[in-house]
Design a protein around this motif. Structure first.
Motif, PDB file in Angstrom:
ATOM      1  N   PRO A 101       0.810  -1.222   0.000  1.00 51.46           N
ATOM      2  CA  PRO A 101       0.000   0.000   0.000  1.00 51.46           C
ATOM      3  C   PRO A 101       0.844   1.273   0.000  1.00 51.46           C
ATOM      4  O   PRO A 101       0.485   2.259  -0.613  1.00 51.46           O
ATOM      5  CB  PRO A 101      -0.830  -0.109   1.285  1.00 51.46           C
ATOM      6  N   THR A 102       1.990   1.258   0.651  1.00 50.39           N
ATOM      7  CA  THR A 102       2.796   2.478   0.673  1.00 50.39           C
ATOM      8  C   THR A 102       3.411   2.759  -0.693  1.00 50.39           C
ATOM      9  O   THR A 102       3.484   3.902  -1.109  1.00 50.39           O
ATOM     10  CB  THR A 102       3.906   2.383   1.736  1.00 50.39           C
ATOM     11  N   ALA A 103       3.859   1.714  -1.407  1.00 50.72           N
ATOM     12  CA  ALA A 103       4.416   1.916  -2.743  1.00 50.72           C
ATOM     13  C   ALA A 103       3.330   2.401  -3.690  1.00 50.72           C
ATOM     14  O   ALA A 103       3.552   3.292  -4.520  1.00 50.72           O
ATOM     15  CB  ALA A 103       5.049   0.636  -3.265  1.00 50.72           C
ATOM     16  N   ASN A 104       2.147   1.834  -3.543  1.00 49.30           N
ATOM     17  CA  ASN A 104       1.016   2.242  -4.371  1.00 49.30           C
ATOM     18  C   ASN A 104       0.647   3.691  -4.095  1.00 49.30           C
ATOM     19  O   ASN A 104       0.419   4.475  -5.017  1.00 49.30           O
ATOM     20  CB  ASN A 104      -0.167   1.307  -4.085  1.00 49.30           C
ATOM     21  N   ALA A 105       0.639   4.076  -2.819  1.00 48.53           N
ATOM     22  CA  ALA A 105       0.286   5.451  -2.456  1.00 48.53           C
ATOM     23  C   ALA A 105       1.364   6.434  -2.929  1.00 48.53           C
ATOM     24  O   ALA A 105       1.053   7.525  -3.412  1.00 48.53           O
ATOM     25  CB  ALA A 105       0.096   5.563  -0.948  1.00 48.53           C
ATOM     26  N   LYS A 106       2.627   6.031  -2.811  1.00 52.01           N
ATOM     27  CA  LYS A 106       3.706   6.912  -3.267  1.00 52.01           C
ATOM     28  C   LYS A 106       3.670   7.083  -4.785  1.00 52.01           C
ATOM     29  O   LYS A 106       3.898   8.169  -5.296  1.00 52.01           O
ATOM     30  CB  LYS A 106       5.063   6.362  -2.837  1.00 52.01           C
ATOM     31  N   ALA A 107       3.393   5.990  -5.498  1.00 48.70           N
ATOM     32  CA  ALA A 107       3.312   6.070  -6.960  1.00 48.70           C
ATOM     33  C   ALA A 107       2.148   6.961  -7.378  1.00 48.70           C
ATOM     34  O   ALA A 107       2.270   7.769  -8.307  1.00 48.70           O
ATOM     35  CB  ALA A 107       3.166   4.677  -7.556  1.00 48.70           C
ATOM     36  N   THR A 108       1.039   6.840  -6.688  1.00 47.52           N
ATOM     37  CA  THR A 108      -0.121   7.684  -6.985  1.00 47.52           C
ATOM     38  C   THR A 108       0.196   9.146  -6.698  1.00 47.52           C
ATOM     39  O   THR A 108      -0.130  10.028  -7.497  1.00 47.52           O
ATOM     40  CB  THR A 108      -1.330   7.224  -6.137  1.00 47.52           C
ATOM     41  N   ALA A 151      -1.629  17.129 -16.982  1.00 54.03           N
ATOM     42  CA  ALA A 151      -2.772  16.909 -16.096  1.00 54.03           C
ATOM     43  C   ALA A 151      -3.369  15.528 -16.371  1.00 54.03           C
ATOM     44  O   ALA A 151      -3.690  15.193 -17.501  1.00 54.03           O
ATOM     45  CB  ALA A 151      -3.818  17.995 -16.299  1.00 54.03           C
ATOM     46  N   LEU A 152      -3.476  14.711 -15.322  1.00 47.95           N
ATOM     47  CA  LEU A 152      -3.995  13.353 -15.435  1.00 47.95           C
ATOM     48  C   LEU A 152      -5.282  13.222 -14.630  1.00 47.95           C
ATOM     49  O   LEU A 152      -5.395  13.771 -13.541  1.00 47.95           O
ATOM     50  CB  LEU A 152      -2.964  12.344 -14.912  1.00 47.95           C
ATOM     51  N   SER A 153      -6.234  12.493 -15.167  1.00 49.49           N
ATOM     52  CA  SER A 153      -7.482  12.239 -14.450  1.00 49.49           C
ATOM     53  C   SER A 153      -7.238  11.150 -13.413  1.00 49.49           C
ATOM     54  O   SER A 153      -6.241  10.422 -13.493  1.00 49.49           O
ATOM     55  CB  SER A 153      -8.566  11.793 -15.432  1.00 49.49           C
ATOM     56  N   PRO A 154      -8.138  11.001 -12.439  1.00 47.38           N
ATOM     57  CA  PRO A 154      -7.977   9.921 -11.455  1.00 47.38           C
ATOM     58  C   PRO A 154      -7.926   8.535 -12.117  1.00 47.38           C
ATOM     59  O   PRO A 154      -7.180   7.662 -11.658  1.00 47.38           O
ATOM     60  CB  PRO A 154      -9.202  10.065 -10.553  1.00 47.38           C
ATOM     61  N   ALA A 155      -8.680   8.339 -13.197  1.00 45.50           N
ATOM     62  CA  ALA A 155      -8.639   7.058 -13.904  1.00 45.50           C
ATOM     63  C   ALA A 155      -7.278   6.850 -14.574  1.00 45.50           C
ATOM     64  O   ALA A 155      -6.741   5.736 -14.585  1.00 45.50           O
ATOM     65  CB  ALA A 155      -9.757   6.991 -14.942  1.00 45.50           C
ATOM     66  N   ASP A 156      -6.709   7.931 -15.137  1.00 41.88           N
ATOM     67  CA  ASP A 156      -5.375   7.843 -15.745  1.00 41.88           C
ATOM     68  C   ASP A 156      -4.330   7.492 -14.690  1.00 41.88           C
ATOM     69  O   ASP A 156      -3.457   6.648 -14.916  1.00 41.88           O
ATOM     70  CB  ASP A 156      -4.992   9.165 -16.414  1.00 41.88           C
ATOM     71  N   ILE A 157      -4.429   8.139 -13.531  1.00 41.99           N
ATOM     72  CA  ILE A 157      -3.482   7.887 -12.446  1.00 41.99           C
ATOM     73  C   ILE A 157      -3.577   6.433 -11.989  1.00 41.99           C
ATOM     74  O   ILE A 157      -2.552   5.767 -11.780  1.00 41.99           O
ATOM     75  CB  ILE A 157      -3.713   8.871 -11.279  1.00 41.99           C
ATOM     76  N   ALA A 158      -4.800   5.921 -11.868  1.00 42.56           N
ATOM     77  CA  ALA A 158      -4.989   4.526 -11.442  1.00 42.56           C
ATOM     78  C   ALA A 158      -4.387   3.552 -12.447  1.00 42.56           C
ATOM     79  O   ALA A 158      -3.784   2.545 -12.065  1.00 42.56           O
ATOM     80  CB  ALA A 158      -6.476   4.235 -11.243  1.00 42.56           C
ATOM     81  N   SER A 159      -4.498   3.856 -13.734  1.00 42.63           N
ATOM     82  CA  SER A 159      -3.953   2.940 -14.729  1.00 42.63           C
ATOM     83  C   SER A 159      -2.426   3.064 -14.859  1.00 42.63           C
ATOM     84  O   SER A 159      -1.759   2.113 -15.261  1.00 42.63           O
ATOM     85  CB  SER A 159      -4.620   3.167 -16.089  1.00 42.63           C
ATOM     86  N   LEU A 160      -1.870   4.217 -14.517  1.00 43.73           N
ATOM     87  CA  LEU A 160      -0.417   4.414 -14.613  1.00 43.73           C
ATOM     88  C   LEU A 160       0.339   4.030 -13.345  1.00 43.73           C
ATOM     89  O   LEU A 160       1.561   3.889 -13.377  1.00 43.73           O
ATOM     90  CB  LEU A 160      -0.117   5.879 -14.956  1.00 43.73           C
ATOM     91  N   THR A 161      -0.365   3.857 -12.241  1.00 43.68           N
ATOM     92  CA  THR A 161       0.283   3.551 -10.966  1.00 43.68           C
ATOM     93  C   THR A 161       1.153   2.296 -11.040  1.00 43.68           C
ATOM     94  O   THR A 161       2.290   2.316 -10.558  1.00 43.68           O
ATOM     95  CB  THR A 161      -0.760   3.429  -9.838  1.00 43.68           C
ATOM     96  N   PRO A 162       0.715   1.183 -11.654  1.00 44.89           N
ATOM     97  CA  PRO A 162       1.604   0.013 -11.728  1.00 44.89           C
ATOM     98  C   PRO A 162       2.894   0.284 -12.506  1.00 44.89           C
ATOM     99  O   PRO A 162       3.919  -0.338 -12.238  1.00 44.89           O
ATOM    100  CB  PRO A 162       0.759  -1.047 -12.439  1.00 44.89           C
ATOM    101  N   LEU A 163       2.860   1.210 -13.456  1.00 47.26           N
ATOM    102  CA  LEU A 163       4.068   1.544 -14.202  1.00 47.26           C
ATOM    103  C   LEU A 163       5.008   2.431 -13.396  1.00 47.26           C
ATOM    104  O   LEU A 163       6.220   2.441 -13.642  1.00 47.26           O
ATOM    105  CB  LEU A 163       3.703   2.254 -15.514  1.00 47.26           C
ATOM    106  N   ALA A 164       4.465   3.179 -12.448  1.00 50.82           N
ATOM    107  CA  ALA A 164       5.283   4.085 -11.639  1.00 50.82           C
ATOM    108  C   ALA A 164       5.924   3.389 -10.447  1.00 50.82           C
ATOM    109  O   ALA A 164       6.933   3.866  -9.930  1.00 50.82           O
ATOM    110  CB  ALA A 164       4.434   5.265 -11.157  1.00 50.82           C
TER     111      ALA A 164
END
Length: 183
Positions: A30-37, A51-64
């Protein structure tokens, strides 16, 4: 006869066709996920065109998330992702996804210094030498410098000429004019 259901056994989670269900080891913390977000959210603060939407951020989080495992600071990651942006950005999500995949650095090496560097030793007694030493021997084994040559003994003998110059100096210091004196 129906097979008995174990109440502790969970049914398999449905997945999309062609994908494998995630194992417990591959789920991000959860901390890595929160930091990536948080990192992805701050990109638009660094560059308004990202500027990224919340949906964009959710889909890019695994890449970050792999970026956070490199040991780089969030500021360094943000600077790397926003450096050299094109003048026209048509899809911030696609641009960031490309950069997250393409610019991912290798893991940073462990910053602990290597204290096991080879020391140089004296060629005679094997004592360690200072790191800045250019001599192959330590101070105790280095022979003392030889005395400089005696320059007095190497001068030519000007015997009579020297005596004559001294005599002239004596006369000049006494106030006798040098006219008519034999040279």
């Amino acid at each position: 006869m129906k097979p008995e259901k174990n109440p502790e056994q969970k049914p398999p989670t449905p997945t999309c066709a062609g994908t494998q269900p995630e194992s417990a080891d591959s789920t991000p913390t959860p901390t890595a996920n929160a930091k990536a977000t948080a990192l992805l959210r701050t990109l638009s603060q660094a560059e308004a065109r990202l500027a990224l939407s919340p949906a964009d951020i959710a889909s890019l989080t695994p890449l970050a998330e792999p970026w956070l495992a490199t040991g780089l600071t969030l500021a360094t990651i943000r600077a790397t992702l926003t450096a050299g942006l094109p003048t026209a950005i048509h899809s911030p999500k696609a641009l960031i996804a490309d950069r997250l995949q393409r610019k991912l650095p290798d893991r940073t090496p462990d910053p602990t210094p290597n204290h096991h560097q080879r020391l140089t030793e004296c060629a005679r007694c094997r004592d360690p030498l200072p790191r800045t030493s250019t001599s192959p021997n330590c101070a105790a084994c280095t022979p003392p410098p030889s005395d400089p040559p005696d320059h007095q003994s190497q001068r030519p003998d000007f015997g009579p000429l020297h005596d004559r110059v001294n005599a002239l100096r004596t006369l000049l210091s006494a106030g006798v004019p040098p006219v008519g004196l034999p040279l």
